[in-house]
Every structure is written in C-alpha cells, then in structure tokens.
Design a protein around this motif. Sequence first.
Motif, PDB file in Angstrom:
ATOM      1  N   PRO A  64       0.802  -1.228   0.000  1.00  0.00           N
ATOM      2  CA  PRO A  64       0.000   0.000   0.000  1.00  0.00           C
ATOM      3  C   PRO A  64       0.834   1.278   0.000  1.00  0.00           C
ATOM      4  N   LEU A  65       1.948   1.313   0.736  1.00  0.00           N
ATOM      5  CA  LEU A  65       2.782   2.514   0.774  1.00  0.00           C
ATOM      6  C   LEU A  65       3.634   2.678  -0.485  1.00  0.00           C
ATOM      7  N   GLY A  66       3.610   1.696  -1.357  1.00  0.00           N
ATOM      8  CA  GLY A  66       4.366   1.785  -2.600  1.00  0.00           C
ATOM      9  C   GLY A  66       3.643   2.498  -3.708  1.00  0.00           C
ATOM     10  N   LYS A  67       2.382   2.855  -3.479  1.00  0.00           N
ATOM     11  CA  LYS A  67       1.534   3.437  -4.528  1.00  0.00           C
ATOM     12  C   LYS A  67       1.807   4.924  -4.686  1.00  0.00           C
ATOM     13  N   GLY A  68       1.869   5.384  -5.946  1.00  0.00           N
ATOM     14  CA  GLY A  68       2.146   6.786  -6.179  1.00  0.00           C
ATOM     15  C   GLY A  68       1.271   7.453  -7.212  1.00  0.00           C
ATOM     16  N   TYR A  69       0.375   6.687  -7.847  1.00  0.00           N
ATOM     17  CA  TYR A  69      -0.490   7.239  -8.889  1.00  0.00           C
ATOM     18  C   TYR A  69      -1.870   6.598  -8.759  1.00  0.00           C
ATOM     19  N   ALA A  70      -2.897   7.352  -9.103  1.00  0.00           N
ATOM     20  CA  ALA A  70      -4.259   6.843  -9.002  1.00  0.00           C
ATOM     21  C   ALA A  70      -4.492   5.679  -9.953  1.00  0.00           C
ATOM     22  N   TRP A  71      -5.269   4.714  -9.489  1.00  0.00           N
ATOM     23  CA  TRP A  71      -5.807   3.619 -10.305  1.00  0.00           C
ATOM     24  C   TRP A  71      -4.719   2.704 -10.889  1.00  0.00           C
ATOM     25  N   THR A  72      -3.571   2.641 -10.225  1.00  0.00           N
ATOM     26  CA  THR A  72      -2.529   1.706 -10.656  1.00  0.00           C
ATOM     27  C   THR A  72      -2.726   0.368  -9.949  1.00  0.00           C
ATOM     28  N   PRO A  73      -2.382  -0.740 -10.599  1.00  0.00           N
ATOM     29  CA  PRO A  73      -2.633  -2.049 -10.006  1.00  0.00           C
ATOM     30  C   PRO A  73      -1.602  -2.415  -8.944  1.00  0.00           C
ATOM     31  N   GLY A  74      -1.998  -3.330  -8.071  1.00  0.00           N
ATOM     32  CA  GLY A  74      -1.083  -3.867  -7.073  1.00  0.00           C
ATOM     33  C   GLY A  74      -0.917  -5.362  -7.253  1.00  0.00           C
ATOM     34  N   VAL A  75      -0.001  -5.931  -6.460  1.00  0.00           N
ATOM     35  CA  VAL A  75       0.212  -7.388  -6.484  1.00  0.00           C
ATOM     36  C   VAL A  75       0.475  -7.875  -5.055  1.00  0.00           C
ATOM     37  N   HIS A  76      -0.270  -7.300  -4.101  1.00  0.00           N
ATOM     38  CA  HIS A  76      -0.043  -7.638  -2.692  1.00  0.00           C
ATOM     39  C   HIS A  76      -1.279  -8.163  -1.971  1.00  0.00           C
ATOM     40  N   THR A  77      -2.395  -8.365  -2.704  1.00  0.00           N
ATOM     41  CA  THR A  77      -3.577  -8.979  -2.110  1.00  0.00           C
ATOM     42  C   THR A  77      -4.013 -10.167  -2.972  1.00  0.00           C
ATOM     43  N   PRO A  78      -4.750 -11.111  -2.394  1.00  0.00           N
ATOM     44  CA  PRO A  78      -5.240 -12.241  -3.194  1.00  0.00           C
ATOM     45  C   PRO A  78      -6.085 -11.799  -4.392  1.00  0.00           C
ATOM     46  N   ALA A  79      -6.913 -10.774  -4.215  1.00  0.00           N
ATOM     47  CA  ALA A  79      -7.742 -10.302  -5.330  1.00  0.00           C
ATOM     48  C   ALA A  79      -6.885  -9.704  -6.445  1.00  0.00           C
ATOM     49  N   GLN A  80      -5.809  -9.028  -6.071  1.00  0.00           N
ATOM     50  CA  GLN A  80      -4.905  -8.482  -7.081  1.00  0.00           C
ATOM     51  C   GLN A  80      -4.193  -9.601  -7.840  1.00  0.00           C
ATOM     52  N   VAL A  81      -3.784 -10.629  -7.139  1.00  0.00           N
ATOM     53  CA  VAL A  81      -3.157 -11.783  -7.795  1.00  0.00           C
ATOM     54  C   VAL A  81      -4.138 -12.419  -8.774  1.00  0.00           C
ATOM     55  N   ALA A  82      -5.384 -12.565  -8.348  1.00  0.00           N
ATOM     56  CA  ALA A  82      -6.407 -13.149  -9.226  1.00  0.00           C
ATOM     57  C   ALA A  82      -6.645 -12.267 -10.451  1.00  0.00           C
ATOM     58  N   GLY A  83      -6.610 -10.949 -10.254  1.00  0.00           N
ATOM     59  CA  GLY A  83      -6.775 -10.047 -11.393  1.00  0.00           C
ATOM     60  C   GLY A  83      -5.648 -10.200 -12.394  1.00  0.00           C
ATOM     61  N   TRP A  84      -4.422 -10.288 -11.904  1.00  0.00           N
ATOM     62  CA  TRP A  84      -3.281 -10.445 -12.812  1.00  0.00           C
ATOM     63  C   TRP A  84      -3.300 -11.806 -13.506  1.00  0.00           C
ATOM     64  N   ARG A  85      -3.880 -12.810 -12.870  1.00  0.00           N
ATOM     65  CA  ARG A  85      -3.980 -14.129 -13.517  1.00  0.00           C
ATOM     66  C   ARG A  85      -4.805 -14.031 -14.798  1.00  0.00           C
ATOM     67  N   LYS A  86      -5.816 -13.161 -14.814  1.00  0.00           N
ATOM     68  CA  LYS A  86      -6.595 -12.953 -16.036  1.00  0.00           C
ATOM     69  C   LYS A  86      -5.691 -12.428 -17.148  1.00  0.00           C
ATOM     70  N   VAL A  87      -4.767 -11.544 -16.782  1.00  0.00           N
ATOM     71  CA  VAL A  87      -3.866 -10.944 -17.768  1.00  0.00           C
ATOM     72  C   VAL A  87      -2.883 -11.977 -18.301  1.00  0.00           C
ATOM     73  N   THR A  88      -2.215 -12.683 -17.397  1.00  0.00           N
ATOM     74  CA  THR A  88      -1.190 -13.636 -17.846  1.00  0.00           C
ATOM     75  C   THR A  88      -1.809 -14.775 -18.641  1.00  0.00           C
ATOM     76  N   ASP A  89      -2.994 -15.232 -18.233  1.00  0.00           N
ATOM     77  CA  ASP A  89      -3.663 -16.285 -19.000  1.00  0.00           C
ATOM     78  C   ASP A  89      -3.962 -15.812 -20.420  1.00  0.00           C
ATOM     79  N   ALA A  90      -4.422 -14.555 -20.547  1.00  0.00           N
ATOM     80  CA  ALA A  90      -4.760 -14.024 -21.871  1.00  0.00           C
ATOM     81  C   ALA A  90      -3.519 -13.867 -22.736  1.00  0.00           C
ATOM     82  N   VAL A  91      -2.427 -13.383 -22.147  1.00  0.00           N
ATOM     83  CA  VAL A  91      -1.180 -13.209 -22.897  1.00  0.00           C
ATOM     84  C   VAL A  91      -0.631 -14.557 -23.339  1.00  0.00           C
ATOM     85  N   HIS A  92      -0.621 -15.520 -22.444  1.00  0.00           N
ATOM     86  CA  HIS A  92      -0.097 -16.843 -22.794  1.00  0.00           C
ATOM     87  C   HIS A  92      -0.976 -17.527 -23.850  1.00  0.00           C
ATOM     88  N   ALA A  93      -2.292 -17.343 -23.741  1.00  0.00           N
ATOM     89  CA  ALA A  93      -3.193 -17.932 -24.742  1.00  0.00           C
ATOM     90  C   ALA A  93      -2.938 -17.339 -26.120  1.00  0.00           C
TER      91      ALA A  93
END
Length: 369
Positions: A64-93
């Motif tokens: 949370p203290l690493g954030k510096g701009y509005a609406w930028t994604p994180g990778v420090h909560t389970p929901a954020q990890v799940a969100g990024w999984r959508k991205v990596t799955d799409a890129v790999h597909a």
Amino acid sequence: MTQDTLFQPLQLGALTLPNRIVMPPMTRSRASQPGDEANELMAAYYAQRASAGLIVSEGTNIAPLGKGYAWTPGVHTPAQVAGWRKVTDAVHAAGGRIFAQLWHVGRLSHTSLLGGQQPVSSSPLQAKGVNVFIAGDDGSTPGFVQASEPRALSVAEIAEVVEQYRAAARNALAAGFDGVELHGANGYLVNQFIDSNANTRTDAYGGSLENRLRFLGEVAQALIAAMGDASRVGIRLAPLTTQNGCVDDDPETTYLAAAKLLGELGVGYIHIAEADWDDAPLMPLEFKWKLREVYSGVLIYAGKYTAERAREALAAGWADLIAFGRPFVANPDLPERLRTGAPLAQHDRATLFGGGAAGLTDYPALAAA
C-alpha cells in the motif's frame, strides 16, 4: 532464419523470445476500484500486444505505501493476484511472454493515495516540483499535485520493504507471470537509495557507493530467491537521466558499479531507460559499451528508438533487445508493422491515463485499419 536483427530469437533463461522487440512498462491507470486490481480490460490490452518478444507489465505496487499514482494495479492482495492471472492467462493464450514490473514509488506519492500516511524514502527529502497523479477529492476526477514530503525509512523498515518485494515476486509467480522486473529507475524508491543527491543517510544504506547500492542488491537477491531462477529477474535502471528529482554526482561510476553488482548476482537482464523527451541528449555510445563490458547478461534499451536505430543497436552488439514504449500504445501489432515497414498510428495523449477501452484496446491492428 531471418537476417533481420529485430526478428532473430533470443534465449532468456528458459524462455525463447521469438523477436528482439520488448513492450516496456507503461502506466495506464485502469485498475479496478476499490482494490487496485487488474481486470478483463487490461487482459485484452496486453493480449493484443502478445506478439512482442517480451511484455513487461505496467508498474504494479508491491505494498500500500508503494503506490504513487491513481488507479494503478497492485500485487499484494489475493484479489490483485487473481486479477493479474486474467492478464497472464490471456497473454499466454495469445502466444506471448510477460514479466511483472514490481514498483515502490517511495517519495513520489501523495498522502491522499496512502490513506493519509506520509510517503517513505531513503531520506526526508521532498521531490520539489514533481507532481503525481491523484484521483481528486471525489475519487474520480484526476489531477496532478505536488508530491508530499516523505520520511526516512528506518533500518528495520528497509528490511520490511525487502520482504515486501520478496512477497510480491512470489505473488507474481502465483499470478502466472514468466518473471519479474524491479523498477530501479525514474526517481522511484530504489533510485532514491542509489543516487547521491537523493540519499543523505549516514548508516549502512548511505554515504559510500557500496552503501548506496546495498538496497538494490538486497532487493535483487530477494527477488532471485523468490523466483528460484535469476534469469527470471530483470532490473530497470536509468543511468544518466535525472527524472523526478533524483541526481547523482558521478552517474557513470555509480551505474557501472550497479551493473557489475547485478551481473555478479546473475540477473537475467538489465533494462536501460534512456532519456526520451524531444530534445533529450543521446546516451554516449562509449557508456553503452562500458555497460556491456561489466555486465554479460541481456541488455534491453528503451528511449525513442526507431526501427532503424534498433536494428543498428542490435547489429553493433551493445543491445540485445529494444523496447518501444509509445508506439505500442497505438499499434497493438507493432512487430508486424516494424517487420513490413508499415506506417505507425499515433496515440491520443488525452487517453493515456485513466478511463476505459477508449485509447487502450480500440486501436486497430494494421489489417483492420
């Protein structure tokens, strides 16, 4: 085998990159709120650009203290990890490869982005004259404000931040990324330790060059341990620029030492961000050859490269991969356009940060255009 240097494959650890074209990290500020989560729109955006040899995601906050701009994604909560999984799955597909850029902005933030908390840095030095992108009082009307005054991290807190990087790398693995890139450039937290004029510490993390590189080394080692393979770790540096108030008294010596350190640790690549504004001076060729001498891994260069300049750099041998930033915004099929010499579409500056599909996923491929 093609003789075009841009389209020769390259081995990066276990990954085979089919070309030398990199899509570098570019903040687009479209993470779902609340929660700063990657989403289906972002997945479509990255998948459209999967023909790049390598994609590096937009900067993603490690804490949370690493954030510096509005609406930028994180990778420090389970929901954020799940969100990024959508991205990596799409890129790999779509046949692509993608690294997560791990980001802590340090002092380049504002209390409104941090729940009222003060930003942290190597030292209590405000980045005066540097503005950051916030959501506004209503949470939806963006604007730019002066970065808040930071406080210095204690030695114990530095260790905690190193562990946050380690956890973020593990989360990136869980999210399906092929690797991670540490953002050590552009005046953000790692840079705030490295550059002499941004670091006034008198302990083991300040003063001498060895001390100012200590944080970089500790974070790099944590990322390597978390990934289990040094070739899956890249580091972005901006050696001779002075972005966001970070200035070094002897940048060539400092960044050659940083590259040497990273080479000894065995990181897979160093991603060099050159100055990219309109009248920016070119990075001296002599310095690029010195980097090649001290670092034997893969070198990526980014900074207003044209196809012609990219081919020359690859042919000369001081670069292994070339990153094309802004051209990838409006040209989802950029590699094909570079291969055929087709004209490049121009992006709309008004839609770079925030919003929806307009200016993100609605740029057509060449055939459709």
